[in-house]
Design a protein around this motif. Sequence first.
Motif, mmCIF file in Angstrom:
data_model
loop_
_atom_site.group_PDB
_atom_site.id
_atom_site.type_symbol
_atom_site.label_atom_id
_atom_site.label_comp_id
_atom_site.label_asym_id
_atom_site.label_seq_id
_atom_site.Cartn_x
_atom_site.Cartn_y
_atom_site.Cartn_z
ATOM 1 N N ALA A 1 0.933 -1.039 0.038
ATOM 2 C CA ALA A 1 0.066 -0.126 -0.095
ATOM 3 C C ALA A 1 0.808 1.252 0.036
ATOM 4 O O ALA A 1 0.684 2.269 -0.769
ATOM 5 N N GLU A 2 1.835 1.145 0.639
ATOM 6 C CA GLU A 2 2.988 2.495 0.657
ATOM 7 C C GLU A 2 3.617 2.651 -0.519
ATOM 8 O O GLU A 2 3.507 3.806 -1.159
ATOM 9 N N VAL A 3 4.112 1.302 -1.376
ATOM 10 C CA VAL A 3 4.425 1.689 -2.572
ATOM 11 C C VAL A 3 3.457 2.209 -3.596
ATOM 12 O O VAL A 3 3.668 3.154 -4.356
ATOM 13 N N THR A 4 2.088 1.904 -3.698
ATOM 14 C CA THR A 4 1.227 2.396 -4.268
ATOM 15 C C THR A 4 1.027 3.397 -4.175
ATOM 16 O O THR A 4 0.874 4.431 -5.033
ATOM 17 N N LEU A 5 0.923 4.043 -2.889
ATOM 18 C CA LEU A 5 0.882 5.615 -2.483
ATOM 19 C C LEU A 5 1.818 6.327 -3.089
ATOM 20 O O LEU A 5 1.486 7.298 -3.584
ATOM 21 N N LYS A 6 3.077 6.068 -3.063
ATOM 22 C CA LYS A 6 4.441 6.622 -3.483
ATOM 23 C C LYS A 6 4.141 6.899 -5.053
ATOM 24 O O LYS A 6 4.450 7.908 -5.411
ATOM 25 N N ASN A 7 3.697 6.073 -5.760
ATOM 26 C CA ASN A 7 3.379 5.829 -7.229
ATOM 27 C C ASN A 7 2.477 6.727 -7.593
ATOM 28 O O ASN A 7 2.491 7.758 -8.454
ATOM 29 N N LEU A 8 1.393 6.790 -6.795
ATOM 30 C CA LEU A 8 0.425 7.669 -7.096
ATOM 31 C C LEU A 8 0.794 9.216 -6.730
ATOM 32 O O LEU A 8 0.300 9.993 -7.452
ATOM 33 N N GLU A 9 1.486 9.385 -5.666
ATOM 34 C CA GLU A 9 1.943 10.805 -5.619
ATOM 35 C C GLU A 9 2.667 11.441 -6.431
ATOM 36 O O GLU A 9 2.744 12.446 -6.772
ATOM 37 N N ILE A 10 3.575 10.564 -7.114
ATOM 38 C CA ILE A 10 4.683 10.887 -8.155
ATOM 39 C C ILE A 10 3.797 11.387 -9.433
ATOM 40 O O ILE A 10 3.934 12.309 -10.217
ATOM 41 N N GLN A 11 2.981 10.391 -9.763
ATOM 42 C CA GLN A 11 1.821 10.616 -11.055
ATOM 43 C C GLN A 11 0.938 11.864 -10.962
ATOM 44 O O GLN A 11 0.762 12.890 -11.619
ATOM 45 N N LEU A 12 0.665 12.259 -9.500
ATOM 46 C CA LEU A 12 -0.258 13.255 -9.099
ATOM 47 C C LEU A 12 0.704 14.468 -9.325
ATOM 48 O O LEU A 12 0.185 15.604 -9.832
ATOM 49 N N GLU A 13 1.775 14.498 -9.022
ATOM 50 C CA GLU A 13 2.858 15.715 -9.189
ATOM 51 C C GLU A 13 2.889 16.268 -10.596
ATOM 52 O O GLU A 13 2.697 17.306 -11.035
ATOM 53 N N ARG A 14 3.112 14.930 -11.247
ATOM 54 C CA ARG A 14 3.187 15.215 -12.867
ATOM 55 C C ARG A 14 1.829 15.909 -13.413
ATOM 56 O O ARG A 14 2.081 16.632 -14.025
ATOM 57 N N LYS A 15 0.785 15.180 -13.064
ATOM 58 C CA LYS A 15 -0.491 15.492 -13.536
ATOM 59 C C LYS A 15 -0.810 17.137 -13.138
ATOM 60 O O LYS A 15 -1.424 18.003 -13.894
ATOM 61 N N LYS A 16 -0.416 17.523 -12.008
ATOM 62 C CA LYS A 16 -0.578 18.821 -11.549
ATOM 63 C C LYS A 16 -0.157 19.907 -12.508
ATOM 64 O O LYS A 16 -0.753 20.891 -12.697
ATOM 65 N N LYS A 17 1.260 19.569 -12.791
ATOM 66 C CA LYS A 17 1.998 20.470 -13.728
ATOM 67 C C LYS A 17 1.418 20.573 -15.132
ATOM 68 O O LYS A 17 1.224 21.744 -15.606
ATOM 69 N N MET A 18 0.759 19.391 -15.475
ATOM 70 C CA MET A 18 0.397 19.167 -16.856
ATOM 71 C C MET A 18 -1.111 20.087 -16.748
ATOM 72 O O MET A 18 -1.677 20.763 -17.767
ATOM 73 N N PHE A 19 -1.810 19.920 -15.642
ATOM 74 C CA PHE A 19 -3.219 20.743 -15.479
ATOM 75 C C PHE A 19 -3.076 22.180 -15.408
ATOM 76 O O PHE A 19 -3.739 22.993 -15.943
ATOM 77 N N GLU A 20 -1.753 22.579 -14.682
ATOM 78 C CA GLU A 20 -1.466 24.145 -14.706
ATOM 79 C C GLU A 20 -1.028 24.690 -16.038
ATOM 80 O O GLU A 20 -1.468 25.857 -16.354
ATOM 81 N N THR A 21 -0.457 23.643 -16.924
ATOM 82 C CA THR A 21 -0.190 24.317 -18.179
ATOM 83 C C THR A 21 -1.406 24.146 -19.097
ATOM 84 O O THR A 21 -1.079 24.246 -20.279
ATOM 85 N N GLY A 22 -2.220 23.327 -18.827
ATOM 86 C CA GLY A 22 -3.540 23.002 -19.691
ATOM 87 C C GLY A 22 -3.328 21.922 -20.539
ATOM 88 O O GLY A 22 -4.307 21.678 -21.507
ATOM 89 N N LEU A 23 -2.456 21.215 -20.395
ATOM 90 C CA LEU A 23 -2.113 19.821 -20.969
ATOM 91 C C LEU A 23 -3.183 18.942 -20.871
ATOM 92 O O LEU A 23 -3.337 17.695 -21.245
ATOM 93 N N THR A 24 -3.778 18.838 -19.426
ATOM 94 C CA THR A 24 -4.890 18.042 -19.143
ATOM 95 C C THR A 24 -6.008 18.541 -18.581
ATOM 96 O O THR A 24 -5.966 19.468 -18.047
#
Lengths: 392, 236
Positions: free
Chosen positions: A114-137
């Motif tokens: 569960a910890e690994v899963t959380l870590k992976n999701l947090e990385i993905q979320l960081e990436r998506k956040k930047k893309m969302f801020e630039t309007g890419l998603t």
Amino acid sequence: MKKAIIVILAIAVFAGILISKRITGEGNTVKVEVAHPTTGKISDSILASGNLVFNTQVQLRSEVTGRVAQVLVEEGQTVKKGQILMKLDTKAFEADVERSDAVVKASKIAVSRAEVTLKNLEIQLERKKKMFETGLTDAETYDNLKNQRDLARIDIKSAKAQLEQSKASLSIAKDRLSKSVFRSPMTGLLASVDIKEGETVIAGTTNIVGSDLMLIADPSAILAELRVDETDIASIKLDQKTDIFAAAYPNKPFTGKVINIGTSAKVQQGSNGLSFKVKVLLDQTKRHLYAGMSCRAEISTSTSDHVVKLPIEAIHQQDDDYYVWLVDSDNKVTKQTVTVGIASDIEQAINSGLSTKDTVVIGPARPVSKLKDGDTITPEQTTAKEEKGNAV
Amino acid sequence: MKSATVFGAITDIFLSPTKAFNGLKEAKGWSWTALAFILGSMIVGMSLFYGTADPQFLIDQQISALSPDLSAQERDGAIQGFEMMQGMMQWFAIGGGAVAIIVYTAIFALYFLLISKMDPESNQSFGDWFSFNLWAQMPAIFNWIGVIILIVTAGTDQLSLTIFNFASLNQLVLGLDVHSPFYALTENIGVFAIWGIALSVIGLRSWTNFSTSKAVIFGTLPSVLIWGIWFIIALV
């Protein structure tokens, strides 16, 4: 004339038979036992019966259910505190520990996962956040990922709780394993061993008493647990001297003192009478006594020294007066009124009306019950009754 | 010659039995008087005995008469039975005695009815022979009078149960112990029983056309038979 002679002869024969058969009794004198009053100590006592028990005793019972693999001790053996007494078959308990241990390990893995899963999701979320801020998603994709991260955090908490639960199960299993080995809770004598190898012991529950395994007792102090009738209980006080007659030593009483008086009456087994439990601590003795032995007891409620006393069967009662049959020098009996004092179960103290020089009829009961003032008796001197010994 | 009244017959049965039996042949109602005398004397004697005797002493006697071969358990049971019966003993004795007299008389009446058939002129019924036997038992009254005198003159209340057979062969001659096999038999054979048998013989002569020897044989046969069988049993 001839007939008259026959009739007279017949009457004479009939009268002769009757005279020869006349019942005269035993010479009009009655054979009775007589004795002189004696002086000595007498105790007014209450009689009770009961059983002997050890003062300190522990009844060993099982907290787990299982088959007995080994009994390492025997009845009558002295054991030390902590000594192993018996073991149950541990196969099932060990398997339970192993299973619980495996569940703990699996729970730890689940937490890591569960910890690994959380870590992976947090990385993905960081990436998506930047893309969302630039309007890419779009906002929906970003929100979904954020939601998945939150759920992963909850999963970790859940896995950790699961881990704690499995750790507790392991602890219980280990405890049960440890309880399959029975150790002596005290140094003492094994008064009874009620279990054999191969038998199954049952754990006690709320309504069911578990199997009796062993009784460990401190044999240095023995108690008599007496059942005292409710009518006598008011006379019982702490520290009263008591003679205990164990069935194995019917003529040599043990001595003891009352140490505890029950506060609630209980129905006696086999009767409707109520009785109180009275505990008497026996004085130290070299003679062997065992718990469970039946005993009777004489609890002394009062004692008089140097009183004139008679066997109790010599005293008779008429209305409220007590009397004895006094024998004079011509072996004639007269009724002598006496005042009586305390009594044991065999003797009665005489406060007034008799001296040790008097001769008194003792028994047997049937001829004595027919005595009248002025009757002549044939006295038979009784041998002095043996004084009751207080051997310890 | 025959007795004219029942009260005359009561005297005659002891002094001139033939007169009494001759009178009885024609006065059947007299049998009630004989029965009343026999039962009455027994009831008075028994009541006096149980009213006077020490009950515990009676129980002790019954216990001592128990067979020594009994087991302790059987003995305890018997003793318990005696103690339970203590209060009822008198009534059992009187009731049992009355029933025994009636049954005994009936059996003997049947016997005499049967043997009377050997006399073609005899036409007595069972009831007649029942009455005949009651009168033949009249000497038993003297037994009861003796018992009453012995009880009244006794210097103690410790009365023996053997007092009822004070004129028996055992008590007058033999003096056998209670555990002797012949004890019961010789207690049963007594002066008054033999007197009764003699009355039966005389009565048979009066009521039938039997010869004296035949009357003796038929009169004594039942008692001789009973005592003979009893003797053989005791012997074995």
